[in-house]
Write an enzyme that holds these catalytic residues in place. Structure first.
Site, PDB file in Angstrom:
ATOM      1  N   ARG A  11       0.806  -1.233   0.000  1.00  0.00           N
ATOM      2  CA  ARG A  11       0.000   0.000   0.000  1.00  0.00           C
ATOM      3  C   ARG A  11       0.842   1.288   0.000  1.00  0.00           C
ATOM      4  O   ARG A  11       0.435   2.314   0.556  1.00  0.00           O
ATOM      5  CB  ARG A  11      -0.936   0.047   1.216  1.00  0.00           C
ATOM      6  CG  ARG A  11      -2.079  -0.937   1.154  1.00  0.00           C
ATOM      7  CD  ARG A  11      -3.010  -0.653  -0.018  1.00  0.00           C
ATOM      8  NE  ARG A  11      -4.225  -1.420   0.141  1.00  0.00           N
ATOM      9  CZ  ARG A  11      -4.339  -2.712  -0.174  1.00  0.00           C
ATOM     10  NH1 ARG A  11      -3.318  -3.359  -0.717  1.00  0.00           N
ATOM     11  NH2 ARG A  11      -5.484  -3.340   0.024  1.00  0.00           N
ATOM     12  N   SER A  59     -10.622   0.416   3.128  1.00  0.00           N
ATOM     13  CA  SER A  59      -9.887   0.187   4.378  1.00  0.00           C
ATOM     14  C   SER A  59      -9.302   1.507   4.841  1.00  0.00           C
ATOM     15  O   SER A  59      -8.579   2.160   4.092  1.00  0.00           O
ATOM     16  CB  SER A  59      -8.737  -0.789   4.158  1.00  0.00           C
ATOM     17  OG  SER A  59      -9.218  -2.033   3.737  1.00  0.00           O
ATOM     18  N   GLU A  90      -4.569   4.859   5.982  1.00  0.00           N
ATOM     19  CA  GLU A  90      -4.306   4.635   4.557  1.00  0.00           C
ATOM     20  C   GLU A  90      -4.666   5.865   3.699  1.00  0.00           C
ATOM     21  O   GLU A  90      -3.840   6.316   2.916  1.00  0.00           O
ATOM     22  CB  GLU A  90      -5.066   3.391   4.107  1.00  0.00           C
ATOM     23  CG  GLU A  90      -4.426   2.720   2.909  1.00  0.00           C
ATOM     24  CD  GLU A  90      -5.290   1.601   2.340  1.00  0.00           C
ATOM     25  OE1 GLU A  90      -5.549   0.619   3.042  1.00  0.00           O
ATOM     26  OE2 GLU A  90      -5.699   1.735   1.176  1.00  0.00           O
TER      27      GLU A  90
HETATM   28  N1  EPU Z   1     -12.110  -9.088  10.402  1.00  0.00           N
HETATM   29  C1  EPU Z   1     -12.801  -9.086  11.589  1.00  0.00           C
HETATM   30  N2  EPU Z   1     -13.665  -8.073  11.819  1.00  0.00           N
HETATM   31  C2  EPU Z   1     -13.870  -7.063  10.957  1.00  0.00           C
HETATM   32  C3  EPU Z   1     -13.147  -7.057   9.732  1.00  0.00           C
HETATM   33  C4  EPU Z   1     -12.271  -8.087   9.480  1.00  0.00           C
HETATM   34  O1  EPU Z   1     -12.646  -9.974  12.409  1.00  0.00           O
HETATM   35  O2  EPU Z   1     -14.667  -6.177  11.250  1.00  0.00           O
HETATM   36  C5  EPU Z   1     -11.213 -10.199  10.098  1.00  0.00           C
HETATM   37  C6  EPU Z   1     -11.801 -11.059   8.980  1.00  0.00           C
HETATM   38  O3  EPU Z   1     -12.672 -12.019   9.477  1.00  0.00           O
HETATM   39  C7  EPU Z   1     -10.572 -11.663   8.349  1.00  0.00           C
HETATM   40  C8  EPU Z   1      -9.518 -10.595   8.565  1.00  0.00           C
HETATM   41  O4  EPU Z   1     -10.002  -9.719   9.576  1.00  0.00           O
HETATM   42  O5  EPU Z   1     -10.194 -12.814   9.041  1.00  0.00           O
HETATM   43  C9  EPU Z   1      -9.188  -9.818   7.304  1.00  0.00           C
HETATM   44  O6  EPU Z   1     -10.364  -9.220   6.787  1.00  0.00           O
HETATM   45  P1  EPU Z   1     -10.640  -9.182   5.197  1.00  0.00           P
HETATM   46  O7  EPU Z   1     -10.324 -10.471   4.600  1.00  0.00           O
HETATM   47  O8  EPU Z   1     -11.981  -8.595   5.007  1.00  0.00           O
HETATM   48  O9  EPU Z   1      -9.551  -8.213   4.621  1.00  0.00           O
HETATM   49  P2  EPU Z   1      -8.821  -6.940   5.199  1.00  0.00           P
HETATM   50  O10 EPU Z   1      -7.482  -7.297   5.731  1.00  0.00           O
HETATM   51  O11 EPU Z   1      -9.747  -6.239   6.142  1.00  0.00           O
HETATM   52  C10 EPU Z   1      -7.603  -6.324   2.996  1.00  0.00           C
HETATM   53  C11 EPU Z   1      -7.374  -5.044   2.258  1.00  0.00           C
HETATM   54  C12 EPU Z   1      -8.593  -4.709   1.407  1.00  0.00           C
HETATM   55  C13 EPU Z   1      -8.820  -5.844   0.425  1.00  0.00           C
HETATM   56  C14 EPU Z   1      -9.028  -7.133   1.227  1.00  0.00           C
HETATM   57  C15 EPU Z   1      -9.130  -8.334   0.306  1.00  0.00           C
HETATM   58  C16 EPU Z   1      -5.865  -3.683   3.574  1.00  0.00           C
HETATM   59  C17 EPU Z   1      -5.736  -2.574   4.556  1.00  0.00           C
HETATM   60  N3  EPU Z   1      -7.116  -3.984   3.208  1.00  0.00           N
HETATM   61  O12 EPU Z   1      -8.669  -6.071   3.908  1.00  0.00           O
HETATM   62  O13 EPU Z   1      -8.326  -3.530   0.687  1.00  0.00           O
HETATM   63  O14 EPU Z   1      -9.950  -5.594  -0.385  1.00  0.00           O
HETATM   64  O15 EPU Z   1      -7.906  -7.375   2.088  1.00  0.00           O
HETATM   65  O16 EPU Z   1      -7.887  -8.600  -0.267  1.00  0.00           O
HETATM   66  O17 EPU Z   1      -4.864  -4.245   3.148  1.00  0.00           O
HETATM   67  C18 EPU Z   1      -8.539  -1.181   0.684  1.00  0.00           C
HETATM   68  O18 EPU Z   1      -7.301  -1.126   0.725  1.00  0.00           O
HETATM   69  O19 EPU Z   1      -9.256  -0.132   0.657  1.00  0.00           O
HETATM   70  C19 EPU Z   1      -9.188  -2.476   0.739  1.00  0.00           C
HETATM   71  C20 EPU Z   1     -10.516  -2.597   0.836  1.00  0.00           C
END
Ligand code: EPU
Length: 342
Positions: A164, A239, A336
């Site tokens: 990022r 995010s 971010e």
């Molecule tokens: N989780 C929770 N509670 C929540 C949100 C998430 O427990 O409220 C847990 C989920 O269950 C999962 C883990 O956290 O086990 C990760 O969540 P998720 O797979 O939804 O992905 P993320 O890490 O929150 C990242 C990117 C997203 C991208 C997704 C899919 C970053 C900061 N964010 O999100 O990117 O779409 O993976 O690859 O790296 C963005 O940058 O704007 C963005 C949406």
């Protein structure tokens, strides 16, 4: 080239839907304007280049010169036995570009479907989702140095991509305008299905042999729509924090206290990426409201504008979340989206 010097409302130009006014705004449509843009930039103490407005927190009143990028155009610039090299102008809408590539038979970007924003903004934060990051498909880009009035071609190394971030995030604010971006799309297409949400997907998860670029594109859209709010309905910037990277000792300490903490090992083999959404959720912030802003009810990592919010409302909420996560877990969250107060 028309410079708007009367107040321009930017509320619909940022996906958080924050109230914001620009006092000098110009639309960048084509490369013929670049030299004149440099002259205009020299007359202002600060410049801010605005793409799709999906990764910004815009202050209420901007005195800098705002350059709104709306240039369009997509072309196949080269084809070898191994690759298609496709170029898009910076103002193209990212998702439409990904879709267009699939229609043309140039797969490789399907995991990045439905990411809001423009092509020109994509390299700035090295967008990534569902197992693919932009730098894996990147060829080169053309940028315009507004300060020196010169055109520069940049390779992936020049762009300094990592999670990022890129050269452009650290560069002098307002100096660079990304003009166009080239992508290198391998002809030996391989589906990328390792991300947990894709593995769990009803069709792709059980029969990955059936994966086509279009099916992955559709699955990613479906997953994103089910978890992430549509900015057209509920203002947000995706995010809001990066997933923090911690060392092994920190992860061990946290696992001792929170055995279900979500963490992913990094390629370096020594550090781990924590799910910021999990930390914020566990700290009790999911779905909470603070005045006109809050966190999304299905994804705590996404800050939302319930209506009429300003950058200050978002900043207060972000600060409260950061302080709480630091106090509970000893982990510092990094924002971010770029805060724009100029
Ligand atoms: N989780 C929770 N509670 C929540 C949100 C998430 O427990 O409220 C847990 C989920 O269950 C999962 C883990 O956290 O086990 C990760 O969540 P998720 O797979 O939804 O992905 P993320 O890490 O929150 C990242 C990117 C997203 C991208 C997704 C899919 C970053 C900061 N964010 O999100 O990117 O779409 O993976 O690859 O790296 C963005 O940058 O704007 C963005 C949406």
């Amino acid at each position: 080239m028309l410079l708007h010097t009367s107040s321009q409302d930017l509320t619909s130009f940022n996906t958080l839907g924050l109230r914001s006014t620009a006092h000098a705004l110009v639309r960048y449509e084509s490369a013929a304007q670049l030299a004149a843009l440099s002259e205009l930039a020299a007359q202002h103490s600060r410049v801010f280049v605005l793409g799709g407005g999906s990764n910004v927190v815009l202050g209420a009143s901007l005195d800098c010169l705002v350059i709104k990028v709306v240039s369009r155009g997509i072309r196949l610039v080269a084809e070898t036995d191994e690759h298609w090299i496709v170029e898009a102008e910076a103002g193209e809408v990212w998702h439409d570009f990904v879709d267009h590539c699939l229609v043309q038979g140039w797969p490789g970007l399907e995991n990045l479907a439905l990411i809001p924003g423009t092509v020109g903004a994509a390299p700035v934060q090295n967008i990534g989702a569902y197992g693919v990051e932009l730098d894996q498909r990147f060829h080169s880009l053309v940028a315009w140095d507004l300060k020196m009035g010169s055109r520069v071609e940049m390779s992936a190394d020049d762009c300094g991509f990592s999670y990022r971030t890129s050269f452009f995030k650290q560069a002098e604010p307002g100096r660079w305008l990304i003009v166009s971006v080239r992508f290198c799309l391998p002809k030996s297409w391989q589906p990328v299905l390792e991300y947990p949400d894709l593995k769990r997907h009803a069709v792709l998860g059980s029969c990955s042999g059936q994966a086509t670029p279009r099916r992955i594109f559709d699955a990613v859209c479906e997953i994103r729509r089910s978890k992430l709010p549509d900015p057209a309905v509920l203002g947000n910037a995706g995010s809001f924090f990066k997933n923090p990277i911690v060392d092994a000792a920190t992860l061990r300490r946290l696992r001792g206290e929170y055995p279900d903490i979500v963490a992913y090992g990094q390629v370096d083999g020594t550090t781990h990426k924590l799910a910021a959404g999990w930390l914020i959720d566990r700290a009790g912030w999911k779905g909470r409201r603070m005045g006109p802003v809050g966190t999304h009810e299905r994804q705590a990592l996404v800050l939302v504008n319930h209506g009429g919010a300003s950058a200050d409302d978002i900043a207060h909420l972000a600060q409260a979340i950061k302080a709480d996560v630091l106090a509970r877990f000893g982990v510092t969250l990094e924002q971010e989206p770029v805060a724009v107060y100029c």
